[in-house]
Design an enzyme around this catalytic site. Sequence first.
Site, PDB file in Angstrom:
ATOM      1  N   LYS A  83      -6.928   1.222  -3.214  1.00 33.01           N
ATOM      2  CA  LYS A  83      -6.448   0.160  -4.096  1.00 33.01           C
ATOM      3  C   LYS A  83      -6.125   0.766  -5.435  1.00 33.01           C
ATOM      4  CE  LYS A  83      -6.073  -4.398  -3.566  1.00 33.01           C
ATOM      5  NZ  LYS A  83      -5.982  -5.071  -2.270  1.00 33.01           N
TER       6      LYS A  83
HETATM    7  N1  GLU Z   1      -2.789  -6.332  -1.380  1.00 33.34           N
HETATM    8  C1  GLU Z   1      -2.812  -6.770  -0.014  1.00 33.34           C
HETATM    9  C2  GLU Z   1      -4.229  -6.788   0.516  1.00 33.34           C
HETATM   10  O1  GLU Z   1      -5.169  -6.919  -0.232  1.00 33.34           O
HETATM   11  C3  GLU Z   1      -1.844  -5.986   0.861  1.00 33.34           C
HETATM   12  C4  GLU Z   1      -2.121  -4.519   0.954  1.00 33.34           C
HETATM   13  C5  GLU Z   1      -1.037  -3.748   1.688  1.00 33.34           C
HETATM   14  O2  GLU Z   1      -0.113  -4.353   2.196  1.00 33.34           O
HETATM   15  O3  GLU Z   1      -1.137  -2.524   1.717  1.00 33.34           O
HETATM   16  O4  GLU Z   1      -4.461  -6.742   1.688  1.00 33.34           O
END
Ligand code: GLU
Length: 426
Positions: free
Chosen positions: A116
């Site tokens: 993240k």
């Molecule tokens: N931000 C989204 C999540 O928390 C998508 C992450 C992604 O598509 O890599 O799952």
Amino acid sequence: MTTTVSEAPAGPVVDNPWENAQRQFDDAAALLGLEPGLQAVLRQCKRELIVHFPVKRDNGDVVVFEGFRVQHNLGLGPAKGGIRFHPGVTLDEVRALAMWMTWKCALSGLPYGGAKGGVVVDPKALSLSELERLTRRYATDISVLIGPESDIPAPDVNTTPQIMAWIMDTISMSRGYSTPAVVTGKPLAIGGSRGRNTATGRGVAVITLLTCKRLGVPTSGATVAVQGFGNAGTHAARLLRERGCVVTAVSDSRGGITSPRGIDVDAAIEHKRRTGSLEGFAGGDAISNDDLLELPVDILIPAALENQITSNNAERVHARIVVEAANGPTTPRADAILERRGVTVVPDIVANAGGVIVSYFEWVQDLQSFFWAEDEINRRLETMVEQALTDAWDQADARRVSMRKGAYAVAVDRVAEAMRERGIYP
Ligand code: GLU
């Protein structure tokens, strides 16, 4: 049943998302009898990058921002996970979100580890060109980590397809050739996938309907409250209304509206698109974000930020089903309270996996330069979220634990198996 979480102590509790994520993992490790060495590895993040970078404001002033990119684990494949722009971002929050991505990808059967990123910024206080400069500089500073084979970002809170396009272009410029697979959630014109923008909300809606079916709750006329009217919340509300649910409350960061007869979701989306928020929308009475969580509804969908349902308010949540469209909206202490009260909580790593599943489809399409039709994407998405829900729920039933613990048991076991097979280097 192993419950290492005690219930609410006296006085308000302030929750740290990273401590909560580690606690959820430790519960799963205990449930699985994970060997102590592997538990020690998996309860930490593999890499944590902190960057401080300058951005020129339109008036020439220079402002220094703080950002992060954290990779929790790479056992199953390259790191995957979004980037959020929010004034409340902290390293501990990004660590928790990275760990949750590891479990989410593993549970959905995606060949990814978890990551993240985040920047401490209120993007609404920047002009479009300031936002572009901030994004391009942050992308450059984390380019030591990201890449199509190593770590693939995506949208998260307050980040959009346009922001993903700037990241793709920035990395492509420094490499000298186009690298669409470096980031997902892009606009269609530059290698984005059909269905990606609606995927998180679609997954939430599909999961909600399947959960109602398994519990024997009729969906026609079922009342739904949605906290958070961003990408996940809007599409979930719209699709559930299309399937006969009555959305009786929605909110965004500035507050919400409620109407027992149901809210015209399309009109609310149009109002938000035009004015930037739900403020002033005439289709119901005003309600605060806190009060929304306590409405007498069948289904509550927290779709905003973490730590919304806590030991301070979990006794007053009246919903029968909570579907976590946000990451980490329910704290472990609140989980224990909801479990005791018989509330079914569909955990984030099941409920909101539709986003990363279609991100995976986008990455595969980019790597092959071969693009799929939208109905095929939606069909595959529905099959995969249903499988993840079934795996988590069956495991929970077999072990007589909550669905979160069942989901963690499946996900942690898959990552642990990969780690064991790979062994410890050198
Ligand atoms: N931000 C989204 C999540 O928390 C998508 C992450 C992604 O598509 O890599 O799952």
